[in-house]
Each structure stands twice: as structure tokens, then as C-alpha cells.
Design a protein around this motif. Structure first.
Motif, short mmCIF file in Angstrom:
data_model
loop_
_atom_site.label_atom_id
_atom_site.label_comp_id
_atom_site.label_asym_id
_atom_site.label_seq_id
_atom_site.Cartn_x
_atom_site.Cartn_y
_atom_site.Cartn_z
N GLU A 127 34.31 59.16 36.03
CA GLU A 127 34.04 59.98 37.04
C GLU A 127 32.53 59.92 37.51
O GLU A 127 31.78 59.63 36.57
CB GLU A 127 34.32 61.37 36.78
CG GLU A 127 33.55 61.86 35.62
CD GLU A 127 33.82 63.42 35.17
OE1 GLU A 127 34.33 64.18 36.17
OE2 GLU A 127 33.30 63.96 34.26
N GLN A 182 32.69 58.51 30.99
CA GLN A 182 34.23 58.48 30.79
C GLN A 182 34.44 59.10 29.26
O GLN A 182 33.76 58.31 28.64
CB GLN A 182 34.71 56.84 30.73
CG GLN A 182 35.97 56.84 30.79
CD GLN A 182 36.68 55.63 31.15
OE1 GLN A 182 35.89 54.43 31.27
NE2 GLN A 182 37.64 55.32 31.58
N TYR A 216 27.86 57.46 35.96
CA TYR A 216 29.43 57.82 35.79
C TYR A 216 29.29 58.01 34.18
O TYR A 216 28.52 57.89 33.44
CB TYR A 216 30.14 56.74 36.14
CG TYR A 216 30.41 56.54 37.66
CD1 TYR A 216 31.70 56.87 38.30
CD2 TYR A 216 29.39 55.77 38.35
CE1 TYR A 216 31.58 56.45 39.56
CE2 TYR A 216 29.35 55.70 39.75
CZ TYR A 216 30.50 56.02 40.49
OH TYR A 216 30.78 55.68 41.61
N ALA A 261 28.52 65.78 40.60
CA ALA A 261 29.82 66.48 40.21
C ALA A 261 29.52 68.20 40.04
O ALA A 261 28.70 68.44 39.62
CB ALA A 261 30.24 65.85 38.82
#
Length: 120
Positions: free
Chosen positions: A46, A39, A37, A60
């Protein structure tokens, strides 16, 4: 009983590459899903890339085609190869592991994060 430690972040120019590493220790056999993830300040954390429970991989949309997640099970290590880096990739990157105790319930484990900064 799961500990995660990220490494490999740093400062790179746009278009450059980095490889992040996440070393897992403790009860690594209990990990069902693991991934990365990120940030950025003022933004939500995310998912960047991860292995789901069952082994399928998610990326993603913003990194698909540029980043690649891989793992070395013998070393209990997950990697994130980051190519063609863009300034918008600048963030703290966190390793995450999930341990399921129900079909849809899990414990979350997080590493301390590693800073990635991409200059223009």
C-alpha cells in the motif's frame, strides 16, 4: 537507470519515531513521482506517502498526521519521518519511483525495502 536504496528501518517501541531515507541514483532527472509503500506479511502493498507527478503529496489515511514525507533535491534523497508509531505500522517499507512515458503509463522502480518493526 534509476536505483533506489532505503535505510533507517529498525525496531522501536510504540509511540517512538523513525526516519527512513531513500537515496536515488542513476537517471534521477527522469523521476516523475516518488514515495513510500509498505507491505506487511499477508497484506497488499500500500501507498504510505508520496509525491505525485506534479508535486502534490498523498498520505494514507492511517498515517496522516503522524508521518511526513520530504525531500532534499540536492542529495536526491526522499525521507519519511514516522512519529507516534503503532504496531500496525510494522511492515517492510519500500521506496518507489515512477517514470512516465505516456500520460498514464510509467515505469516502476523499487528499492530493496527496509524493515520497520513496532513493538507494543
Amino acid at each position: 537507470q534509476v536505483q533506489l536504496m532505503e535505510s533507517g528501518g529498525g525496531l522501536v517501541q510504540a509511540g517512538g519515531s523513525l526516519r527512513l531515507s531513500c537515496a536515488a541514483s542513476g537517471s534521477t532527472s527522469s523521476i516523475d513521482a516518488i514515495g513510500w509503500y509498505r507491505q506487511a506479511p499477508g497484506k497488499q502493498r500500500e501507498l504510505v506517502a508520496g509525491f505525485r507527478k506534479g508535486g502534490s503529496i498523498d498520505y494514507a489515511d492511517s498515517v496522516n498526521g503522524r508521518f511526513a514525507i520530504s525531500r532534499d533535491n540536492a542529495k536526491n534523497t526522499v525521507y519519511l519521518q514516522m512519529n507516534a508509531l503503532k504496531p500496525e505500522d510494522t511492515a517492510v517499507y519500500y521506496c518507489n519511483a515512477k517514470q512516465y512515458y505516456r500520460s498514464t503509463s510509467y515505469f516502476n522502480y523499487w528499492g530493496q525495502g527496509t524493515q520497520v518493526t513496532v513493538s507494543s
